[in-house]
Design a protein around this motif. Structure first.
Motif, PDB file in Angstrom:
ATOM      1  N   PHE A  69      50.782  25.144  58.389  1.00 32.53           N
ATOM      2  CA  PHE A  69      52.099  25.186  59.031  1.00 32.53           C
ATOM      3  C   PHE A  69      52.455  23.837  59.648  1.00 32.53           C
ATOM      4  CE2 PHE A  69      54.628  26.389  62.902  1.00 32.53           C
ATOM      5  CZ  PHE A  69      55.790  26.735  62.222  1.00 32.53           C
ATOM      6  N   SER A  70      51.540  23.289  60.440  1.00 33.30           N
ATOM      7  CA  SER A  70      51.822  22.022  61.116  1.00 33.30           C
ATOM      8  C   SER A  70      51.914  20.857  60.136  1.00 33.30           C
ATOM      9  CB  SER A  70      50.757  21.737  62.188  1.00 33.30           C
ATOM     10  OG  SER A  70      49.461  21.709  61.624  1.00 33.30           O
ATOM     11  N   ALA A  71      51.082  20.885  59.086  1.00 33.96           N
ATOM     12  CA  ALA A  71      51.152  19.829  58.071  1.00 33.96           C
ATOM     13  C   ALA A  71      52.503  19.852  57.368  1.00 33.96           C
ATOM     14  CB  ALA A  71      50.021  19.999  57.048  1.00 33.96           C
ATOM     15  N   GLY A  72      53.016  21.053  57.109  1.00 33.35           N
ATOM     16  CA  GLY A  72      54.322  21.160  56.473  1.00 33.35           C
ATOM     17  C   GLY A  72      55.428  20.616  57.353  1.00 33.35           C
TER      18      GLY A  72
ATOM     19  N   PRO B  93      60.459  14.839  47.283  1.00 31.99           N
ATOM     20  CA  PRO B  93      59.178  15.524  47.059  1.00 31.99           C
ATOM     21  C   PRO B  93      58.441  15.863  48.350  1.00 31.99           C
ATOM     22  CG  PRO B  93      59.417  13.661  45.565  1.00 31.99           C
ATOM     23  CD  PRO B  93      60.522  13.551  46.568  1.00 31.99           C
ATOM     24  N   VAL B  94      58.351  14.894  49.275  1.00 31.52           N
ATOM     25  CA  VAL B  94      57.599  15.122  50.510  1.00 31.52           C
ATOM     26  C   VAL B  94      58.262  16.198  51.361  1.00 31.52           C
ATOM     27  CG1 VAL B  94      56.831  14.067  52.676  1.00 31.52           C
ATOM     28  CG2 VAL B  94      56.602  12.805  50.529  1.00 31.52           C
ATOM     29  N   GLN B  95      59.595  16.152  51.467  1.00 28.30           N
ATOM     30  CA  GLN B  95      60.299  17.154  52.271  1.00 28.30           C
ATOM     31  C   GLN B  95      60.160  18.545  51.666  1.00 28.30           C
ATOM     32  OE1 GLN B  95      64.611  17.790  52.142  1.00 28.30           O
ATOM     33  NE2 GLN B  95      64.666  17.261  54.309  1.00 28.30           N
ATOM     34  N   SER B  96      60.318  18.654  50.355  1.00 36.05           N
ATOM     35  CA  SER B  96      60.253  19.957  49.693  1.00 36.05           C
ATOM     36  C   SER B  96      58.876  20.581  49.837  1.00 36.05           C
ATOM     37  CB  SER B  96      60.604  19.812  48.213  1.00 36.05           C
ATOM     38  OG  SER B  96      61.895  19.271  48.055  1.00 36.05           O
ATOM     39  N   ILE B  97      57.832  19.794  49.601  1.00 36.92           N
ATOM     40  CA  ILE B  97      56.462  20.301  49.746  1.00 36.92           C
ATOM     41  C   ILE B  97      56.203  20.664  51.202  1.00 36.92           C
ATOM     42  CG2 ILE B  97      54.024  19.675  49.564  1.00 36.92           C
ATOM     43  CD1 ILE B  97      54.812  17.964  47.118  1.00 36.92           C
ATOM     44  N   GLY B  98      56.749  19.874  52.127  1.00 36.92           N
ATOM     45  CA  GLY B  98      56.581  20.178  53.540  1.00 36.92           C
ATOM     46  C   GLY B  98      57.181  21.525  53.911  1.00 36.92           C
ATOM     47  N   PHE B  99      58.408  21.784  53.448  1.00 38.70           N
ATOM     48  CA  PHE B  99      59.036  23.069  53.732  1.00 38.70           C
ATOM     49  C   PHE B  99      58.229  24.220  53.133  1.00 38.70           C
ATOM     50  CE2 PHE B  99      63.258  20.973  54.605  1.00 38.70           C
ATOM     51  CZ  PHE B  99      63.381  21.488  55.880  1.00 38.70           C
ATOM     52  N   LEU B 100      57.704  24.021  51.924  1.00 43.64           N
ATOM     53  CA  LEU B 100      56.919  25.070  51.276  1.00 43.64           C
ATOM     54  C   LEU B 100      55.656  25.367  52.077  1.00 43.64           C
ATOM     55  CD1 LEU B 100      56.588  26.984  48.871  1.00 43.64           C
ATOM     56  CD2 LEU B 100      55.344  25.153  47.699  1.00 43.64           C
TER      57      LEU B 100
ATOM     58  N   GLY C  82      52.687  28.860  55.749  1.00 44.90           N
ATOM     59  CA  GLY C  82      51.956  29.001  57.003  1.00 44.90           C
ATOM     60  C   GLY C  82      52.549  30.060  57.908  1.00 44.90           C
ATOM     61  N   ILE C  83      53.859  30.027  58.127  1.00 46.54           N
ATOM     62  CA  ILE C  83      54.478  30.982  59.054  1.00 46.54           C
ATOM     63  C   ILE C  83      54.511  32.387  58.472  1.00 46.54           C
ATOM     64  CG2 ILE C  83      56.893  30.705  58.339  1.00 46.54           C
ATOM     65  CD1 ILE C  83      57.611  30.611  61.349  1.00 46.54           C
ATOM     66  N   LEU C  84      54.636  32.499  57.146  1.00 48.26           N
ATOM     67  CA  LEU C  84      54.611  33.824  56.519  1.00 48.26           C
ATOM     68  C   LEU C  84      53.206  34.413  56.581  1.00 48.26           C
ATOM     69  CD1 LEU C  84      56.420  35.860  55.065  1.00 48.26           C
ATOM     70  CD2 LEU C  84      55.723  34.827  52.895  1.00 48.26           C
ATOM     71  N   THR C  85      52.188  33.576  56.413  1.00 48.96           N
ATOM     72  CA  THR C  85      50.798  34.033  56.526  1.00 48.96           C
ATOM     73  C   THR C  85      50.525  34.544  57.936  1.00 48.96           C
ATOM     74  OG1 THR C  85      50.083  32.448  54.848  1.00 48.96           O
ATOM     75  CG2 THR C  85      48.377  33.354  56.287  1.00 48.96           C
ATOM     76  N   MET C  86      51.056  33.848  58.940  1.00 49.85           N
ATOM     77  CA  MET C  86      50.907  34.283  60.323  1.00 49.85           C
ATOM     78  C   MET C  86      51.462  35.688  60.511  1.00 49.85           C
ATOM     79  SD  MET C  86      53.121  33.101  63.614  1.00 49.85           S
ATOM     80  CE  MET C  86      54.454  34.130  62.953  1.00 49.85           C
ATOM     81  N   LEU C  87      52.624  35.950  59.901  1.00 49.84           N
ATOM     82  CA  LEU C  87      53.275  37.242  60.072  1.00 49.84           C
ATOM     83  C   LEU C  87      52.533  38.349  59.336  1.00 49.84           C
ATOM     84  CD1 LEU C  87      55.897  38.355  61.416  1.00 49.84           C
ATOM     85  CD2 LEU C  87      56.935  38.242  59.152  1.00 49.84           C
ATOM     86  N   CYS C  88      51.964  38.025  58.197  1.00 44.46           N
ATOM     87  CA  CYS C  88      51.367  39.052  57.334  1.00 44.46           C
ATOM     88  C   CYS C  88      49.890  39.307  57.606  1.00 44.46           C
ATOM     89  CB  CYS C  88      51.537  38.661  55.862  1.00 44.46           C
ATOM     90  SG  CYS C  88      53.254  38.586  55.323  1.00 44.46           S
ATOM     91  N   ARG C  89      49.195  38.295  58.090  1.00 46.42           N
ATOM     92  CA  ARG C  89      47.745  38.460  58.222  1.00 46.42           C
ATOM     93  C   ARG C  89      47.414  39.380  59.394  1.00 46.42           C
ATOM     94  NH1 ARG C  89      44.285  36.024  61.755  1.00 46.42           N
ATOM     95  NH2 ARG C  89      45.228  34.811  63.438  1.00 46.42           N
TER      96      ARG C  89
END
Length: 204
Positions: free
Chosen positions: A41-44, A78-85, A90-97
């Motif tokens: 999440f933070s890396a993105g 490229p850097v921005q798009s990969i960052g958003f992904l 990260g945030i979706l994993t937080m919600l689902c895990r």
């Protein structure tokens, strides 16, 4: 391209908005994430911030007549798009895990692939995951009206994913893009700060 120094300096404003929102989210959501999830999440978020800052720096160098530092411009999408992904994952994993052999070289040159739609897709996917989770968190802190704020921010960001794919020959079009970006990142900051003020850090 028509970049003026004021336009280049204005480009740092949405970057600052996003960076502040990112810091608030990282501080408030840290306790809800595993170390691996938080790292993703933070890396993105860091990638998105750096990409924006480098693009603004490119515009400033260009507008000031210092140099046309093409690499700073080329790596933005490229850097921005990969960052958003990454941030979205990260945030979706937080919600689902739950808590707990070489090929021979071709004789002819391969077809040119710029990858624009690929990066647009990555950015939309990442933004969609981030804003969806933020909308869910808005409901959890009993501020459902924030959904409209995050949807507005998402729409502005979608516009920013489309606008860079166009070649702007006039300064007016660049100012339009700047305005859309400021509105989108400003809305994100307002939404995130409101979540923070209403107990985001205390959610379990």
């Amino acid at each position: 391209m028509e970049f003026s120094v004021p336009m280049a300096l204005a480009d740092y404003i949405p970057v600052a908005f996003f960076a502040i929102a990112a810091v608030i989210l990282m501080r408030d959501l840290y306790h809800l994430m595993s170390k691996g999830t938080f790292a993703i999440f933070s890396a993105g978020l860091l990638n998105v911030t750096i990409a924006g800052a480098l693009k603004a720096t490119y515009k400033l160098l260009y507008a000031a007549g210092i140099c046309d530092f093409a690499a700073l411009n080329d790596i933005f999408f490229p850097v921005q798009s990969i960052g958003f992904l990454l941030a979205g994952i990260g945030i979706l994993t937080m919600l689902c895990r739950k808590q707990g052999r070489k090929t021979a070289m071709l004789a002819v040159a391969p077809p040119l692939f710029k990858g624009t739609f690929l990066f647009v897709g990555l950015m939309v996917a990442g933004l969609g995951m981030i804003d969806t989770v933020l909308c869910i968190l808005a409901v959890k802190v009993k501020k459902p009206w924030l959904i409209a704020v995050f949807v507005f921010s998402f729409v502005c960001s979608l516009c920013m994913g489309y606008l860079p794919s166009k070649d702007f020959a006039e300064a007016a079009m660049n100012w339009i893009a700047e305005g859309v970006n400021m509105l989108g990142q400003g809305a994100l900051l307002v939404g995130v700060y409101t979540l923070h003020r209403n107990g985001l850090a205390e959610l379990s």
